[in-house]
Design an enzyme around this catalytic site. Structure first.
Site, PDB file in Angstrom:
ATOM      1  N   VAL A   1      36.105  37.496 -24.541  1.00 37.96           N
ATOM      2  CA  VAL A   1      35.845  38.083 -25.849  1.00 37.96           C
ATOM      3  C   VAL A   1      36.078  39.588 -25.767  1.00 37.96           C
ATOM      4  O   VAL A   1      35.532  40.265 -24.886  1.00 37.96           O
ATOM      5  CB  VAL A   1      34.403  37.787 -26.324  1.00 37.96           C
TER       6      VAL A   1
ATOM      7  N   GLY B   1      34.216  30.761 -18.369  1.00 30.02           N
ATOM      8  CA  GLY B   1      35.182  29.974 -17.626  1.00 30.02           C
ATOM      9  C   GLY B   1      36.445  29.675 -18.406  1.00 30.02           C
ATOM     10  O   GLY B   1      37.512  29.481 -17.833  1.00 30.02           O
ATOM     11  N   PHE B   2      36.344  29.628 -19.764  1.00 28.38           N
ATOM     12  CA  PHE B   2      37.506  29.237 -20.564  1.00 28.38           C
ATOM     13  C   PHE B   2      37.882  30.276 -21.608  1.00 28.38           C
ATOM     14  O   PHE B   2      38.870  30.119 -22.306  1.00 28.38           O
ATOM     15  CB  PHE B   2      37.231  27.909 -21.269  1.00 28.38           C
TER      16      PHE B   2
ATOM     17  N   ASP C   1      24.670  24.208 -28.596  1.00 30.58           N
ATOM     18  CA  ASP C   1      24.480  25.143 -27.479  1.00 30.58           C
ATOM     19  C   ASP C   1      23.521  26.249 -27.912  1.00 30.58           C
ATOM     20  O   ASP C   1      23.791  27.438 -27.750  1.00 30.58           O
ATOM     21  CB  ASP C   1      25.821  25.727 -27.047  1.00 30.58           C
TER      22      ASP C   1
ATOM     23  N   LYS D   1      38.209  36.260 -29.591  1.00 27.86           N
ATOM     24  CA  LYS D   1      37.867  35.286 -28.562  1.00 27.86           C
ATOM     25  C   LYS D   1      39.138  34.574 -28.125  1.00 27.86           C
ATOM     26  O   LYS D   1      39.711  33.782 -28.878  1.00 27.86           O
ATOM     27  CB  LYS D   1      36.840  34.280 -29.092  1.00 27.86           C
TER      28      LYS D   1
END
Length: 425
Positions: free
Chosen positions: A234, A230-231, A344, A250
């Site tokens: 890569v 979404g943001f 994460d 990225k």
């Protein structure tokens, strides 16, 4: 607050006439807020009459009568205690939202949080609304702790343990604090000149393969897009068109220097087995986007390995599962010892590493020789947490919102620290 259902019959539903009376009083107040009404008397008499009536034990309309009475006497706390003791409408999220709002207005944010968590633990309906309102409180909390807000024009003192480490206000304040250090980090490139940002991003997305791009004076030959979210996107690229020097670019919008900071923290705190964690060479910071340059590993992720077995209706060998579990535990142990939380931790963010040379049994236990290059590599540090930037004993209240990998504490809106890394295991 609507309290009447027009589909009810007064004979079958004796509460209905009382609801009509309440509505009349509310209409009077709506026209003239300063008017004197009988709202307190009506709601009190209604409560006395139907308090023990099992038909209304879990009726949202009866709960609203209670809340109107609490508002009229300006004592919602006593009302909540009675409802709790008599087990009236405890399955309704409105009860917890109303009382928590009452507490928040009084500046009792810790108590308000406890009420929200109580309702969530009881699965009060609608549950999602209750969870969202609670998350909104946590966000406001973060603003208060960071000094950007007050309650009733008075500063509120809250324990730092209630910080949301991923709130934009928290990240921005931390970046301001560490910015002097970041400017000195090797590979940190702040580029004031904004060179056709949107056009460049668009060209990378649409015509990326074998396209040479100049970034901050460095040349990268784009080989293709290897992933996007979404943001961020890569891309696989070769530095100066050299196929032996392959990196991952990225590209993130808006600019996000935090992840580069976490990579440099890893460099400083983990010396041995640094290859178990991704490495960032550079970051280019533009006004509205950033480009992070990292090592590129082309063996796929642990999730890819799992999926390759799933499509064949098979499961990973037990020995292989044990090996990867040991790898993950060892990685977490290293991180937690030096005050780092990944935030994460999941199979998608664990790249597989293969040793170039033959593996020997002798080097396995000590992780020596070729075994140092065999295993996993943890990537994507955008949600990384540096505990040394927070006071000792800090606990967090935030949700990673990663489906299937939220620890129990996040699911139940309870404080957490290292638990954020444990669900995958």
């Amino acid at each position: 607050m609507a309290v009447i259902s027009n589909n009810s019959n007064s004979q079958e539903d004796p509460l209905l006439p009382w609801l009509w009376s309440v509505r009349k009083e509310l209409d009077i107040l709506k026209l003239n807020p300063d008017s004197e009404t009988n709202l307190k008397t009506i709601t009190e008499e209604c409560i006395v009459k139907f308090k023990d009536d099992l038909r209304y034990r879990n009726d949202i309309r009866f709960l609203k009568i209670w809340l109107l009475y609490g508002d009229a006497v300006q004592d919602l706390e006593s009302v909540f205690i009675v409802l709790e003791e008599d087990k009236i409408c405890l399955s309704k999220s409105l009860l917890y939202i109303a009382y928590a709002n009452y507490l928040e207005v009084k500046g009792k944010l810790v108590e308000a949080d406890s009420i929200y968590r109580l309702g969530i633990s009881r699965n009060a309906e609608p549950l999602q609304e209750l969870k969202q309102v609670h998350l909104d409180l946590i966000q406001r909390w973060s603003d208060v702790v960071n000094g950007s807000k007050t309650v009733n024009d008075e500063p509120v003192k809250l324990p730092m343990k209630f910080m949301n480490p991923w709130a934009s206000s928290t990240i921005n304040n931390l970046l301001k604090e560490i910015n002097p250090r970041m400017l000195k980090y090797k590979g940190y490139r702040m580029l004031k000149k904004n060179i056709s940002t949107k056009q460049k991003l668009s060209s990378l997305l649409k015509n990326s393969r074998n396209k040479s791009v100049d970034i901050g004076g460095d040349k990268y030959l784009i080989k293709g897009c290897s992933g996007q979210g979404g943001f961020a996107e890569v891309f696989k690229a070769c530095v100066n068109s050299d196929p032996n020097e392959t990196v991952a670019l990225k590209i993130q919008t808006p600019a996000f220097p935090w992840e580069f900071y976490m990579y440099r923290v890893l460099d400083m705190r983990i010396s041995e087995e640094r290859s178990s964690f991704a490495f960032a060479h550079k970051v280019y910071i533009y006004s509205d986007y950033s480009i992070l340059v990292c090592d590129y590993l082309d063996h796929g992720t642990l999730q890819d390995a799992i999926n390759s077995y799933v499509v064949l209706n098979k499961t990973l060998e037990e020995e292989l599962c044990m090996y990867y579990c040991i790898e993950m535990l060892h990685m977490l142990e290293m991180l937690h010892k030096v005050g780092i939380i990944h935030g994460d931790f999941k199979p998608d963010n664990l790249l597989i590493r293969y040793a170039q040379n033959d593996l020997t049994e002798e080097g396995f236990c000590g992780r020596t020789g070729s075994w140092r290059d065999q295993g996993l590599c943890l990537i994507d540090w955008g949600r990384g947490i540096d505990l040394r930037l927070f006071p000792d004993g800090t606990e967090f209240k935030g949700d990673c919102r990663t489906s299937g990998f939220r620890c129990v504490e996040m699911q139940e809106n309870r404080p957490w620290t290292f638990q954020a890394s444990g669900l995958i295991l």
